[in-house]
Design an enzyme around this catalytic site. Structure first.
Site, short mmCIF file in Angstrom:
data_model
loop_
_atom_site.label_atom_id
_atom_site.label_comp_id
_atom_site.label_asym_id
_atom_site.label_seq_id
_atom_site.Cartn_x
_atom_site.Cartn_y
_atom_site.Cartn_z
N ASP A 184 0.78 -1.31 0.01
CA ASP A 184 -0.01 -0.01 -0.01
C ASP A 184 0.87 1.29 -0.15
OD1 ASP A 184 -3.14 0.75 0.95
OD2 ASP A 184 -1.52 2.23 1.51
N ASN A 208 -1.91 12.92 -3.70
CA ASN A 208 -2.95 13.48 -5.00
C ASN A 208 -3.22 14.74 -4.67
OD1 ASN A 208 -3.55 11.47 -6.64
ND2 ASN A 208 -4.80 10.14 -5.03
N ASP A 252 -1.79 9.07 -10.64
CA ASP A 252 -1.90 8.12 -11.57
C ASP A 252 -0.54 7.67 -11.97
OD1 ASP A 252 -4.62 7.88 -11.26
OD2 ASP A 252 -5.02 8.77 -13.44
N GLU A 312 -4.75 2.44 -4.24
CA GLU A 312 -3.44 2.21 -4.05
C GLU A 312 -2.94 1.30 -3.50
OE1 GLU A 312 -4.87 3.03 -1.03
OE2 GLU A 312 -3.11 3.91 -0.34
P1 GH3 Z 1 -1.89 5.51 3.97
O1 GH3 Z 1 -0.28 5.67 4.31
O2 GH3 Z 1 -2.21 5.23 5.57
O3 GH3 Z 1 -2.10 4.40 3.00
O4 GH3 Z 1 -2.72 6.70 3.64
P2 GH3 Z 1 -3.23 7.21 2.39
O5 GH3 Z 1 -3.39 8.51 2.12
O6 GH3 Z 1 -2.28 6.41 1.25
O7 GH3 Z 1 -4.56 6.03 2.34
P3 GH3 Z 1 -6.19 6.69 2.16
O8 GH3 Z 1 -6.87 5.54 2.13
O9 GH3 Z 1 -6.51 7.59 3.06
O10 GH3 Z 1 -6.00 7.27 0.69
C1 GH3 Z 1 -5.94 6.50 -0.63
C2 GH3 Z 1 -5.92 7.51 -1.57
O11 GH3 Z 1 -5.50 6.70 -2.86
C3 GH3 Z 1 -7.21 8.07 -1.79
C4 GH3 Z 1 -7.47 8.08 -3.19
O12 GH3 Z 1 -7.80 9.52 -3.94
C5 GH3 Z 1 -6.16 7.57 -3.79
N1 GH3 Z 1 -6.46 6.74 -4.87
C6 GH3 Z 1 -7.28 5.74 -5.01
N2 GH3 Z 1 -7.11 5.13 -6.33
C7 GH3 Z 1 -6.55 6.03 -7.09
C8 GH3 Z 1 -6.13 6.15 -8.49
O13 GH3 Z 1 -6.48 5.46 -9.13
N3 GH3 Z 1 -5.44 7.24 -8.72
C9 GH3 Z 1 -5.24 7.95 -7.87
N4 GH3 Z 1 -4.58 9.20 -8.40
N5 GH3 Z 1 -5.47 8.17 -6.79
C10 GH3 Z 1 -6.14 7.18 -6.21
MG MG Z 2 -2.13 4.10 1.32
MG MG Z 3 -5.13 1.85 1.13
#
Ligand code: GH3
Ligand code: MG
Ligand code: MG
Length: 461
Positions: A315, A323, A332, A358
């Site tokens: 992760d 982002n 992305d 992610e």
């Molecule tokens: P942690 O270290 O605890 O994992 O924090 P985090 O910010 O990575 O975790 P969180 O679950 O809060 O956020 C995950 C983010 O990943 C939110 C979402 O916008 C982003 N995300 C998920 N799928 C995609 C994608 O396909 N493209 C992009 N650019 N961002 C994505």
């Molecule tokens: Mg994360």
């Molecule tokens: Mg996650």
């Protein structure tokens, strides 16, 4: 043609029977006339001769009289008979000519039908063979056999463009000498047949309008036939056959090559489309990695063969922040960079999948948790390098590692790996944490990373 001859034949037959009928009438008329003459002319002539002169001389008078009366009549009858005979003869000649023509027409028609039947048989056998071919290699094997059947005495090859459509390569060939024609053309754009999407015939490589690729061949002067091969509406290949400079390919052979080009192109196109659809259904469009459904299928196959494996859930750390700071597109790009770092660092048999958002899942067949830990420590270090090299904003990832056991299903395994990942996040992120099947963190031998105090405290002893 046969119809025209048949009509002519009927007309001549009609004329022939009317002439025969006329002849019959004439013959009857002549017979009647003869009897009439005997009665009307001979008896009075004899009486007249007897009356004029006595004795045997009256026979001379009698014959003279008959000659005077019958001479012109016999002449007339002779001429009429001669004319009828000539007419009958000319009718017989034209009847014979019509018959010969009708026979030739029938022969031509029958050989045309024979060719048609043979071609239909070839086409249906070929379509059947290609329909059974499951992959491009099997299709090409059918093509090779069809080439040998169509042109057993001439070298022939199939040149097909690769996925980029830029380079032509020989993918099938057949030759009585074992040597394919070896056309030096390197791309569909440089092949007149593929470029024009039209069959090209070259009678002699030395002629002014011969394809330049035919010149200076090892086998010397030659004639050639080139049939374009289209896949999904695009001419991306060519069937190329050569022969001696004085030997033209029969039109029938070229038609067979065209049939082969059409059917093989259609089959390869269909197989490529199916493979593309399957790939789309099996992969994630952003990263090109396998998707969760495919991971489940592949793990199922591993289970069936009782292959043990290590499972890693990865992760990205603070990805939401990345982002928010740099935008979704940069996010992305970072996801793609992480995916390619994973793929390029792992073995071919490892199953790498985007598990969602992610989060990524990796299955390493035949690997212990300890081996996986070593690998992912390298990947963690490699990621920092790759991010710097790509000029992307810095980001890290955390990893949870577990080892499979026979009595656990994938869901249970994933939840154990998730727990290990949770520990990695909890310990400060950018690290690899291994859990045993009781959910306890394991420090693999040789690990230099110190464990978090909370975990240290949890460990017995
Ligand atoms: P942690 O270290 O605890 O994992 O924090 P985090 O910010 O990575 O975790 P969180 O679950 O809060 O956020 C995950 C983010 O990943 C939110 C979402 O916008 C982003 N995300 C998920 N799928 C995609 C994608 O396909 N493209 C992009 N650019 N961002 C994505
Ligand atoms: Mg994360
Ligand atoms: Mg996650």
């Amino acid at each position: 043609m046969a119809h025209v001859s048949g009509t002519g034949l009927e007309a001549v037959e009609r004329e022939w029977s009317s002439t025969s009928e006329q002849l019959r009438h004439t013959t009857s008329a002549y017979a009647f006339f003869a009897v009439l003459t005997v009665l009307v002319v001979c008896v009075p002539a004899d009486m007249f001769a007897t009356a004029v002169v006595a004795g045997p001389v009256h026979y001379v008078v009698f014959v003279g009289l008959l000659a005077v009366v019958f001479g012109p009549i016999i002449l007339l009858m002779y001429r009429t008979a001669l004319r009828d005979q000539l007419r009958g003869h000319s009718l017989a000649v034209s009847l014979q000519r019509e018959l010969v023509e009708a026979l030739q027409g029938a022969k031509r028609e029958s050989s045309r039908r024979e060719i048609q039947v043979r071609r239909q048989e070839f086409e249906s056998q070929l379509a059947n063979g290609l329909e059974m071919a499951e992959g491009e290699l099997e299709v090409l094997a059918v093509v090779e056999r069809a080439l040998a059947l169509t042109l057993p005495h001439a070298p022939v090859e199939l040149l097909l463009a690769d996925n980029s459509h830029a380079h032509l390569t020989r993918v099938a060939s057949s030759s009585p000498t074992g040597e394919p024609p070896r056309c030096p053309v390197d791309s569909p754009n440089h092949c007149p047949a593929a470029r024009r999407a039209q069959v090209q015939r070259f009678a002699d490589s030395e002629e002014l309008d011969a394809c330049p690729k035919l010149r200076d061949r090892a086998e010397g002067r030659c004639s050639a036939a080139c049939v374009p091969v289209s896949i999904m509406g695009r001419a991306v290949g060519v069937l190329h056959a050569t022969a001696g400079p004085d030997q033209r390919f029969e039109e029938e052979k070229i038609e067979d090559l065209s049939t082969l080009a059409n059917l093989a192109g259609a089959r390869i196109g269909l197989l490529r489309m199916m493979a593309e659809t399957e790939l789309q259904a099996a992969t994630d469009s952003l990263t090109g990695l396998l998707n969760r459904r495919t991971l489940e299928k592949k793990v199922h196959t591993l289970r069936e063969s009782s292959t043990p494996f290590a499972l890693v859930i990865a992760d990205l750390d603070h990805f939401k922040q990345l982002n928010d700071t740099y935008g979704h597109e940069t996010g992305d790009r970072s996801l793609r960079l992480f995916a390619s770092t994973l793929s390029s660092s792992l073995r071919k048999e490892d199953i790498v999948c985007r598990h969602g958002g992610e989060e990524f899942a990796v299955v390493l067949p035949g690997c212990s948790a300890e081996d996986a830990h070593v690998s992912f420590e390298h990947i963690r270090a490699g990621l920092a390098e790759a991010v710097t090299k790509a000029g992307s904003p810095q980001f890290t990832a955390s990893f949870g590692v577990v080892e499979s056991s026979d009595d656990e299903d994938l869901v249970t395994l994933i939840s154990r790996a998730d727990a290990a990942l949770f520990d990695a996040k909890h310990q400060g992120r950018d690290r690899v944490v291994v859990h045993d099947r009781n959910g306890h963190a394991v420090v693999p031998a040789g690990s230099t990373r110190t464990r978090a105090p909370a975990i240290e405290a949890a460990q017995p002893g």
